[in-house]
Write an enzyme that holds these catalytic residues in place. Sequence first.
Site, short mmCIF file in Angstrom:
data_model
loop_
_atom_site.label_atom_id
_atom_site.label_comp_id
_atom_site.label_asym_id
_atom_site.label_seq_id
_atom_site.Cartn_x
_atom_site.Cartn_y
_atom_site.Cartn_z
N LYS A 86 6.08 -4.95 9.06
CA LYS A 86 5.73 -3.81 8.21
C LYS A 86 6.97 -2.96 7.94
CE LYS A 86 3.34 -0.69 6.10
NZ LYS A 86 2.24 0.01 6.73
N ASP A 133 -8.25 6.68 11.43
CA ASP A 133 -8.57 5.99 10.17
C ASP A 133 -9.42 4.75 10.46
OD1 ASP A 133 -8.61 5.67 7.47
OD2 ASP A 133 -6.63 4.75 7.33
N GLY A 145 3.53 1.32 2.87
CA GLY A 145 4.62 0.37 2.96
C GLY A 145 4.21 -1.02 2.52
N THR A 146 5.09 -1.99 2.84
CA THR A 146 4.89 -3.39 2.46
C THR A 146 4.87 -4.25 3.71
OG1 THR A 146 6.05 -2.99 0.38
CG2 THR A 146 5.77 -5.28 1.06
N GLY A 185 0.83 -1.20 0.00
CA GLY A 185 0.00 0.00 0.00
C GLY A 185 0.86 1.24 0.00
N GLY A 186 0.20 2.39 0.10
CA GLY A 186 0.91 3.65 0.06
C GLY A 186 1.82 3.87 1.24
#
Length: 744
Positions: free
Chosen positions: A435, A534, A419-420, A416-417
Amino acid sequence: MNSRILLVAVVVVVVAMTSLAPVTSKQSTDCERSCGDIDIPYPFGLEDGCYHSRDFLVTCDRSSGTPVLFLRDSNITLNNMYPADSEIRVMGNVAHVCYDSPDNETLSNAWLNLNNFWISDTNSFVAIGCQTDAYVIGRKDTNQIITGCVSTCNDSNISDITNGSCSGTGCCEFTIPEGLGYSQVRLTSNNTMTLNPCSHAFVVEEGGYNFSSTDLLDFGSEKMPMKLVWAIIDGDKTCHTSNASDDFLCKGNSECDQEYVGPGYRCYCMEGYDGNPYIKDNCTNIDECKDGTHDCEDWDICTDTVGSYICTTKGWAGYTKNSTYYCVILKSMLLLAGISVVGLFLLLLFTWIYLGLKRRKNLILREKFFKQNGGIMLQQRISGDGSSQIQAILFTVEELEKATNNYDQSRIIGKGGFGTVFKGVLPDDRIVAIKMSKIVDQTQTQVDQFINEVVILSQINHRNVVKLIGCCLETEIPSLVYEFIPNGTLFDHIHNECKSKAITWDIRLRIVTETAGALSYLHSAASVPIIHRDVKPMNILIDSSYVAKVADFGASKLIPMDQNELATLVQGTLGYLDPEYLQTNQLTEKSDVYSFGVVLVELLTGKKIINFERPEKERNLTKHFIASIDNETLLEVLDENLQLKEVPHDIILVSRLAQRCLHLKGDERPTMKEVALELEGISASMIDKHPWVKSTSSEEATEYLLNGPSENYEDTDDTDSSTSTFYSMICKPKITPMASGGYR
């Protein structure tokens, strides 16, 4: 006489059949192949018989003096055609909207509605303006894709805006998804600032636009260059099914693109050839020796061959063993062998020295990163804490590389924006999620905040919050290690047709009750209050026993004890953002309450919050849901999978609670603690009224066997919310992991 009449009749019939036969495409020089300065290569053409199919018909308008080329009968202007790459360059429309206009939401023309053409993923979507939401609504295969970005401005002063940067201030951009077909641009603006009330959005090819702050004041362009890709769609012909067909275009030195996975097929010239791959025998040999595109050494002789070339080394041709030069040659060879041995020894020596220096450099660099990322501060916090509450583990680079098999691509469970995410196995056989973030701020304030957040999150021991196990600070960007939750996200359980039938109302109520309790804990019971910022179904993980786990603290904020609100840049997910926070930039605990209210609506209705395919009054699901409560039509919007004939009292109570959470003013919303207590009361009343709703251990085991653990997570950012990749064993077989999340 009769024979003559019969002969004339046969001739008439043959002529008639010939006139009725379809016009076949031709690739000859009889066709006009230019419009002004623009070449028109096959399969495109200006007239019948000069193009492959009507999808490739183009029109040359010479009425204005300067010829203009259009695609088919549309207003799409063509600039260039590249048959070798199956691309065309066109001028796409620019969408405009002004806040002070009667309708501050606009759709550009349907600038792409063609069968054989798609937007190239080398294009970018750009939005210019203040307080501007811009979307691209398109279709890929049979799926609708909605993606976009938000552009904001802090004040009316443009001096703080960086030219050439579309990072979200004054201008935002993102790369167009691959394979996007029929598309529209939707643009809305809440810009009440003095700069310019108008906003703009468009798709543009790579390098076709460079942002300037003056564009906020005056952007007069109506069209921007963009690239489209195309393919030959002729029935069900593909590379694998049509090689023997007479009308298959990949002939001679032209090959079919086996890597292309879309509809139809594409051609390209074989290596060593150049030309139009869609015309037979048009791919001709390239003279690499003449063009200088060979890789022969300066002392070699380059000889061109058909489709390739040969490098010939100059040698001692013609010299015999008995010649006077033989001894000289032998001595030269012995000398060369001796030099080679010495050179090999020196190479090994230098390699050993280089590896030693590199190892030392890596150790120094790791120590530098450890200090830079606040490692010493974290060690002091851990050692200085008299209790055993701080349980954060400091992992080394080697430990995480071993846990992830050196970060093997097969271990990726989410991208995703932010990270991985990798799946890892620690030496004690614990399965964890690791992460690796993409962005880090090296200011001392941010380092202090990061370390403080790690310490606080490591102390959180709540059964409904994903546990932070530790971190690695020896790399430029720190890595975080979380517990592994195997059963996907709440978003997947709501919107996956198979899984949504499995989560009954009592399971849904238990999930939101546990989620509310976790958020209440973060707001009021943690040592320092934490605002999640979020809250959405994609950040609520579900374990194998349907226990909720709140995750994704990448956007979270720590609130000092003496403050009730915090001024920040707006960050979150469209549809779940608190409108008051969006307007004022003041983040409070009530912002999480609003987002949780949206989650309740999504759980009750089983529908996505944003969906432009719904009727206009239903596009904003939260407004439609509140209206259904006021109009007493709640049953019509509830999830069909709940199979209700009338609305139970407990669902009415939860719906009204969601309505209170969605008040536009934060002061009128309940606190998260009040929400959690009310949900606990509703759950308790259900158990008292229906004691069988409480799952037994055997039932939980059955649910686990039916659903099966999934190893996928969705790392949500502003990526496509229509994608869901968690499938239980009862729904689908094992699939390749896609976007995943829950860990930040």
